[in-house]
Design an enzyme around this catalytic site. Structure first.
Site, mmCIF file in Angstrom:
data_model
loop_
_atom_site.group_PDB
_atom_site.id
_atom_site.type_symbol
_atom_site.label_atom_id
_atom_site.label_comp_id
_atom_site.label_asym_id
_atom_site.label_seq_id
_atom_site.Cartn_x
_atom_site.Cartn_y
_atom_site.Cartn_z
ATOM 1 N N ASN A 119 -2.354 13.949 -1.933
ATOM 2 C CA ASN A 119 -1.183 13.092 -1.778
ATOM 3 C C ASN A 119 -0.265 13.817 -0.802
ATOM 4 O OD1 ASN A 119 1.153 11.620 -1.929
ATOM 5 N ND2 ASN A 119 1.610 12.117 -4.071
ATOM 6 N N LYS A 146 2.411 12.828 0.508
ATOM 7 C CA LYS A 146 3.846 12.514 0.374
ATOM 8 C C LYS A 146 4.431 12.241 1.779
ATOM 9 C CE LYS A 146 3.817 14.983 -3.936
ATOM 10 N NZ LYS A 146 4.501 15.745 -4.971
ATOM 11 N N HIS A 155 3.798 6.845 -8.934
ATOM 12 C CA HIS A 155 4.032 8.294 -8.848
ATOM 13 C C HIS A 155 5.418 8.593 -9.425
ATOM 14 C CE1 HIS A 155 4.683 12.316 -7.289
ATOM 15 N NE2 HIS A 155 3.369 12.395 -7.188
ATOM 16 N N GLU A 164 7.699 10.444 -8.438
ATOM 17 C CA GLU A 164 8.777 10.448 -7.445
ATOM 18 C C GLU A 164 9.253 9.022 -7.171
ATOM 19 O OE1 GLU A 164 6.664 12.817 -4.575
ATOM 20 O OE2 GLU A 164 6.848 14.523 -5.928
ATOM 21 N N GLU A 170 0.167 13.605 -14.467
ATOM 22 C CA GLU A 170 0.981 14.580 -13.743
ATOM 23 C C GLU A 170 2.246 14.899 -14.540
ATOM 24 O OE1 GLU A 170 -0.120 14.418 -9.231
ATOM 25 O OE2 GLU A 170 1.623 13.152 -9.593
ATOM 26 N N GLY A 222 5.084 20.409 -7.729
ATOM 27 C CA GLY A 222 5.756 21.134 -6.657
ATOM 28 C C GLY A 222 6.525 22.360 -7.134
ATOM 29 N N SER A 249 0.770 21.188 -9.151
ATOM 30 C CA SER A 249 0.502 22.563 -8.718
ATOM 31 C C SER A 249 -0.976 22.945 -8.818
ATOM 32 C CB SER A 249 1.394 23.552 -9.477
ATOM 33 O OG SER A 249 2.766 23.265 -9.202
HETATM 34 O O1 LIG Z 1 2.774 15.148 -7.120
HETATM 35 C C1 LIG Z 1 1.712 15.694 -6.966
HETATM 36 C C2 LIG Z 1 0.557 14.936 -6.493
HETATM 37 O O2 LIG Z 1 0.787 13.569 -6.582
HETATM 38 C C3 LIG Z 1 1.529 17.148 -7.200
HETATM 39 O O3 LIG Z 1 2.181 17.837 -6.201
HETATM 40 P P1 LIG Z 1 1.901 19.425 -6.044
HETATM 41 O O4 LIG Z 1 0.420 19.591 -5.987
HETATM 42 O O5 LIG Z 1 2.601 19.772 -4.772
HETATM 43 O O6 LIG Z 1 2.504 20.069 -7.283
#
Ligand SMILES: O=C(CO)COP(=O)(O)O
Length: 250
Positions: A9, A11, A94, A96, A166, A172, A212
């Protein structure tokens, strides 16, 4: 046997030229027998990536879609538009998007239906906030989010959904869930799907862990019996790292 699925992903990262250059580096190397490899990229890069991915086994996905096919929704992109491009997957719900773009469980459910309507496979994200985890609410949050998103899906559609568990506090942050904790929650999510449908649907649904995930811990997650892959943010942005993630899922 469920086929492991590694999805990057990206982003809000990468221009078109950066995306194309990434793809030329991972092509071949990130195509591993028995592992599905998916790159979920920004809208602007999708036409070039779909073109670059022709003749490879790497699938291209989007990170969001609107639930309507078209209309006065300034700035939005629909499932019709994505499937017309040749996109195969779409991330839905997601954390976010739930946090910064006010996506509710109801909206997420509508988006899952819109994805199926246009032949896209949804990667449905569920997961708890830190406060919810501390309050012992992790499984309940995942149950409510999963049930809302699966509402009205046929058994055939349900079996094709890819769920990504997640935990929000692990995204992150470098703080990942232990593989045992992730396995426990993911096994529970599978039970929730079994409760909604039956054992054959629950056995077919692929459930990823996300938060992560790195080349050095991906194998550990995938060695758990209910974890079928990973949804990866930061570590999916560098070609060498992405290749290691896909190899780690073998
Ligand atoms: O949100 C994520 C994948 O959709 C996870 O992000 P990270 O792997 O950067 O922690």
């Amino acid at each position: 046997m469920r086929k492991p699925i590694i999805a990057g992903n990206w982003k809000m990262f990468k221009t078109v030229s950066e995306a194309v250059s990434f793809f030329s580096e991972v092509k071949g190397a990130a195509e591993v027998d028995g592992v599905e490899s998916v790159i979920c990229a920004p809208y602007t890069t999708l036409p070039a990536l779909v073109e670059a991915a022709k003749g490879t086994s790497i699938a291209i996905g989007a990170q969001n879609l609107h639930f309507e096919d078209n209309g006065a929704f300034t700035g939005e992109i629909s499932g019709v538009m994505l499937s017309d491009l040749g996109v195969k997957y779409v991330i839905v719900g997601h954390s976010e998007r739930r946090a910064y773009f006010a996506e509710t469980d109801e909206i997420v459910g509508k988006k899952v239906h819109a994805a199926f309507k246009h032949g896209l496979t949804p990667i449905l994200c569920v997961g708890e906030k830190l406060e919810e985890r501390e309050a012992g609410e992790t499984k309940n949050v995942c149950k409510v989010q999963t049930e809302a998103a699966f509402q009205g899906l046929s058994a055939e559609q349900a079996a094709q959904v890819v769920i990504a568990y997640e935990p929000i506090w692990a995204i992150g942050t470098g703080k990942s869930s232990t593989s045992e904790d992730a396995e426990d929650v993911i096994a529970y999510i599978r039970e929730v799907v079994k409760g909604l449908y039956d054992a054959s649907v629950a056995d077919a649904v692929r459930i990823q862990y996300g938060g992560s995930v790195k080349p050095n811990n991906v194998r550990e997650y995938l060695s758990q019996s209910n974890i079928d892959g990973a949804l990866v943010g930061g570590a999916s942005l560098e070609p060498a790292s992405y290749i290691s993630l896909v190899e780690g899922a073998k």
